[in-house]
Design an enzyme around this catalytic site. Structure first.
Site, short mmCIF file in Angstrom:
data_model
loop_
_atom_site.label_atom_id
_atom_site.label_comp_id
_atom_site.label_asym_id
_atom_site.label_seq_id
_atom_site.Cartn_x
_atom_site.Cartn_y
_atom_site.Cartn_z
N CYS A 478 0.89 -1.16 0.00
CA CYS A 478 0.00 0.00 0.00
C CYS A 478 0.92 1.20 0.00
O CYS A 478 1.74 1.34 -0.92
CB CYS A 478 -0.97 -0.03 1.19
N ARG A 484 -3.36 -1.60 4.83
CA ARG A 484 -4.17 -2.31 3.84
C ARG A 484 -3.48 -3.59 3.38
O ARG A 484 -4.13 -4.60 3.11
CB ARG A 484 -4.48 -1.38 2.66
N SER A 485 -2.15 -3.54 3.29
CA SER A 485 -1.40 -4.75 2.90
C SER A 485 -1.60 -5.85 3.94
O SER A 485 -1.84 -7.02 3.60
CB SER A 485 0.10 -4.43 2.78
N GLN A 522 -3.00 -1.62 10.63
CA GLN A 522 -2.62 -0.32 11.17
C GLN A 522 -3.68 0.33 12.04
O GLN A 522 -3.38 1.22 12.83
CB GLN A 522 -2.27 0.60 10.00
#
Length: 559
Positions: A478, A484-485, A522
């Site tokens: 990302c 998001r990864s 995150q």
């Protein structure tokens, strides 16, 4: 072979007058045409646009196909002259296509009817099907491989007479599937598959669920049976992965009950407790003066024990890139989680892709979001020219757009050796920065497409690939390579585990992932999204009913 193929796919004890087989037969997606080709071969037709992968399981589709084929080969003329299989892709879209089903269908045809399958004709295939076609041919016996071909609609009539083809394929004969189905239902041979297979008492099938597709049914024969020993469900190799399925997991129904009890507040607390845990390792290499400028963010660094090491080309300082190996489900180093490339690291990024034999790059960010650059433009956007990145050149062959993501076919050239490789670039464009998608459907479809393409690309490598059956690492990035990864990888791991043993362990998966790529996942909302997405997938697979769960249940507080 005939017996094992049918047993493995659950094609026995067929009841054509009962759903779901009845509805599948009446759909008309597969039929036997009333005419023949010039050599007297029977002609089977599968109409891709009528297939909805979410509406019918592989087992049901294959049962319908084999039920009709068994009726077709009652004819001595068909037994003598064989069968032509037409796979009609006219007016179909990617959402009608099911790679796993195609592989199973070809495997079934070559396994159950090896002497009778004369030709496979794929008609009106879209552009995106080209790479997949190369792989599908590998699943046909070598002596038949040259008989599998793609055709434009106008090229079909010279091979199959017009008075055999239906009108929509350029022929002159009306398609009468109802009449053919009536003949099948009147056939005593097809009324009992046990009579055909001469099977002993077969126990009830055990259904397991694949991560990206419908249920697959397998059976186990009794050890006292005179039949061959039963094929075991395919199991992934562990190869030292930290995600081995041995941690305590829970069923989807138990996960649903847990979330209804603890709600979003409970998940947030679970995530915050994880956040307080210290990283499992050091970041010494990332902090070295000559490497520090290669990090996009000063607080997102690579753990020394899991970082990707590039081959040194100039000096001992050229082996660093902000990217980490992460295990998948029963697969060591299944992913490379990376930060979004920067102009000064473009050359290193493509060197990593080459050295690790990467087939797919997954990008879960846009280049610019909310007016801020989140990632460099490290691949060419148009198909007119190529771009040079150090030792490598990258050319954009074509791009296809889907509702939530784009897929770009890239060619990576090694300017030093003259070699070239194809790399697929999957970019998800509907994922908000620091947020989560409104629904999981788009992400699950995206993940399924990625896995489907990886399987096809690995199969195309053939003997050139000697590693894990699921292939080389998938690069996932990302902007920072953790939010998001991490969410993408968590879902992929959990879906694979659910398919393999029927349970999930999201908390354990995320903690394990963070031991290899620090701070993966995150935000608390991303952690919550992993839970709701898995439940949405479980509903789609029939493990939960729609009445049991809906995402708003997570927000409402209990009395």
């Amino acid at each position: 072979m005939l017996q094992l193929t049918r047993i493995r796919e659950g094609i026995y004890n067929l009841f054509p007058n009962e759903d779901p087989l009845k509805s599948e037969l009446q759909s008309g997606k597969f039929t036997i045409l009333s005419g023949r080709d010039a050599t007297g071969a029977a002609v089977a037709l599968f109409t891709a646009r009528l297939h909805d992968p979410s509406a019918a399981t592989h087992t049901t589709v294959l049962q319908a196909v084999l039920y009709q084929l068994d009726c077709a080969i009652e004819s001595r003329e068909t037994q003598r002259n064989g069968l032509i299989f037409i796979y009609d892709m006219t007016d179909s879209t990617y959402h009608n296509f099911d790679y796993e089903l195609c592989v199973k269908m070809l495997s079934l045809l070559k396994g159950a009817f090896p002497a009778r399958l004369k030709r496979v004709l794929i008609v009106s295939s879209p552009l995106w099907f080209r790479a997949t076609f190369t792989v599908l041919r590998l699943f046909v016996r070598e002596k038949l491989r040259d008989r599998v071909s793609t055709l434009r609609l106008g090229e079909l009539s010279p091979l199959v007479p017009c008075d055999t083809l239906p009108i929509h394929l350029g022929g002159s004969r009306p398609l009468d599937h109802a009449a053919w189905l009536g003949r099948c239902l009147d056939s005593p041979r097809a009324s009992s598959m046990d009579d055909i297979l001469f099977l002993p008492s077969v126990p009830a099938p055990h259904t397991r669920f694949t991560g990206n597709g419908p249920p697959i049914t397998s059976v186990a024969l009794s050890s006292t049976s005179s039949s061959p020993s039963s094929p075991q469900p395919t199991s992934l190799l562990c190869e030292g992965s930290i995600h081995d399925g041995e941690s305590r997991g829970i069923l989807p129904t138990e996960l649903m009950e847990l979330l209804i009890t603890i709600r979003r507040r409970g998940l947030h607390k679970e995530y915050e407790d994880m956040q307080r845990e210290a990283p499992a390792g050091t970041f010494n290499c990332s902090k070295l003066p000559y490497n520090f400028a290669k990090n996009r963010y000063t607080d997102v660094l690579c753990l020394d024990h899991s970082r990707v090491r590039l081959t040194c080309i100039d000096d001992d300082h050229s082996d660093y890139i902000n990217a980490s190996f992460m295990d998948g489900y029963k697969q060591q180093n299944a992913y490379i989680a990376a930060q979004g490339p920067m102009p000064q690291t473009f050359d290193d990024f493509w060197r990593m892709v080459w050295e690790q034999q990467v087939l797919i790059v997954v990008m879960t960010t846009r280049v610019v979001e909310r007016g801020r650059v989140k990632c460099g433009q490290y691949w060419p956007l148009d198909s007119v020219s190529s771009q040079n990145f150090g030792l490598f050149s990258v050319k954009n062959q074509h791009m296809e757009k889907f509702p939530d993501y784009n897929v770009t076919a890239l060619v990576l050239y090694n300017n030093r050796t003259g070699e070239m490789r194809e790399v697929a670039h999957f970019q998800y464009v509907s994922w908000p920065d620091f947020g989560v998608p409104r629904t999981a459907a788009g992400v699950l479809a995206f993940l399924g497409h990625v896995r489907q393409h990886q399987a096809a690309a690995v199969a195309a490598m053939g003997s050139a690939w000697h590693g894990h059956p699921q292939g080389p690492p998938i690069v996932v990035h990302c902007s920072a390579g953790i939010g998001r990864s991490g969410t993408f990888c968590t879902l992929d791991i959990c879906l694979a585990r659910l398919a393999d043993c029927g349970t999930v362990d999201i908390h354990g998966t995320v903690r394990g992932m963070r031991s290899q790529r620090a701070f993966s996942i995150q935000t608390a909302d991303q952690y919550c999204f992993c839970h709701t997405a898995l439940l949405e997938h479980a509903q789609k697979q029939g493990l939960l009913s729609a009445q049991n769960w809906s995402p708003p249940d997570l927000d409402s507080e209990s009395d």
